[in-house]
Motif scaffolding. Structure first.
Motif, mmCIF file in Angstrom:
data_model
loop_
_atom_site.group_PDB
_atom_site.id
_atom_site.type_symbol
_atom_site.label_atom_id
_atom_site.label_comp_id
_atom_site.label_asym_id
_atom_site.label_seq_id
_atom_site.Cartn_x
_atom_site.Cartn_y
_atom_site.Cartn_z
ATOM 1 N N UNK A 46 -5.743 -5.159 -7.502
ATOM 2 C CA UNK A 46 -4.556 -4.380 -7.971
ATOM 3 C C UNK A 46 -4.717 -2.892 -7.674
ATOM 4 N N UNK A 47 -5.836 -2.368 -8.003
ATOM 5 C CA UNK A 47 -5.945 -0.891 -7.650
ATOM 6 C C UNK A 47 -5.966 -0.496 -6.002
ATOM 7 N N UNK A 48 -6.724 -1.199 -5.415
ATOM 8 C CA UNK A 48 -6.529 -1.137 -3.874
ATOM 9 C C UNK A 48 -5.098 -1.120 -3.302
ATOM 10 N N UNK A 49 -4.421 -2.032 -3.731
ATOM 11 C CA UNK A 49 -2.768 -2.077 -3.412
ATOM 12 C C UNK A 49 -2.180 -1.000 -3.920
ATOM 13 N N UNK A 50 -2.398 -0.404 -4.841
ATOM 14 C CA UNK A 50 -1.791 0.737 -5.519
ATOM 15 C C UNK A 50 -2.060 1.948 -4.447
ATOM 16 N N UNK A 51 -3.370 1.959 -4.302
ATOM 17 C CA UNK A 51 -4.039 3.099 -3.482
ATOM 18 C C UNK A 51 -3.343 3.245 -2.092
ATOM 19 N N UNK A 52 -3.242 1.730 -1.406
ATOM 20 C CA UNK A 52 -2.776 1.667 -0.129
ATOM 21 C C UNK A 52 -1.255 2.002 -0.136
ATOM 22 N N UNK A 53 -0.719 1.759 -1.031
ATOM 23 C CA UNK A 53 0.941 1.923 -1.174
ATOM 24 C C UNK A 53 0.991 3.586 -1.086
ATOM 25 N N UNK A 54 0.267 4.170 -2.133
ATOM 26 C CA UNK A 54 0.317 5.565 -2.056
ATOM 27 C C UNK A 54 -0.030 6.521 -0.778
ATOM 28 N N UNK A 55 -1.183 5.942 -0.239
ATOM 29 C CA UNK A 55 -1.730 6.486 1.064
ATOM 30 C C UNK A 55 -0.535 6.277 2.059
ATOM 31 N N UNK A 56 0.093 5.092 1.978
ATOM 32 C CA UNK A 56 1.258 4.786 2.950
ATOM 33 C C UNK A 56 2.366 5.778 2.755
ATOM 34 N N UNK A 57 2.660 5.902 1.604
ATOM 35 C CA UNK A 57 3.886 7.121 1.264
ATOM 36 C C UNK A 57 3.217 8.293 1.783
ATOM 37 N N UNK A 58 2.275 8.853 1.652
ATOM 38 C CA UNK A 58 1.645 10.181 2.051
ATOM 39 C C UNK A 58 1.880 10.007 3.603
#
Length: 156
Positions: free
Chosen positions: A60-72
């Motif tokens: 779950x954490x990894x998906x959150x981090x991937x989504x925010x890094x993608x947003x960046x």
């Protein structure tokens, strides 16, 4: 992206989606990317589960981090080739219910100076925040993750 007035978000998504070896190993995929938001998905597989049969908190954490890094990546697209450092400094995760099945993390990033930074060609160092909301296929909110990043851009 060579000289394009409008960034090719689909090309950026494809590149960023396969950039990190650990993300590839785990199988989290970025399925959407735009100017300031992204979506990452955790596939519905037994490998993503904990001993109770729910999706592991680490996934779950990894998906959150991937989504925010993608947003960046979407926000910084006009200067993406100048990113020298983009590193996670801190995080806070709140889990509301056990996750089962496919999970989608929707991420955004913000900074009071981010829009100005993208428009300038100067070397910049700044902090920004990310927020990811994780939902299951029924739309139920599973978790909220707040992330703090540091970024260093080289001069254009």
């Amino acid at each position: 992206m060579t000289g394009a007035a409008t960034p090719d978000y689909e090309q950026i998504r494809k590149t960023v989606d396969t950039l990190v070896p650990f993300v590839n190993l785990v199988g989290v995929r970025m399925t959407e990317l735009g100017p300031g938001s992204a979506v990452a998905e955790i596939p519905e597989t037994p490998a993503m589960s904990n001993h109770l049969g729910t999706v592991h908190a680490g996934a779950l954490f990894l998906a959150a981090e991937v989504a925010c890094a993608g947003a960046f990546s979407g926000v910084i697209a006009p200067r993406i080739l100048h990113v020298r450092t983009f590193v996670l400094r801190g995080t806070r995760a709140t889990f509301f219910r056990p996750a089962r099945g496919r999970v989608r993390a929707s991420g955004t990033v913000s900074s009071p100076i981010l829009a100005d930074v993208v428009g300038r060609g100067t070397e910049e160092q700044f902090d920004l925040t990310g927020k990811a909301l994780l939902h299951d296929d029924s739309g139920a909110l599973l978790a909220k993750v707040d992330l703090e990043y540091f970024c260093w851009l080289g001069a254009a």
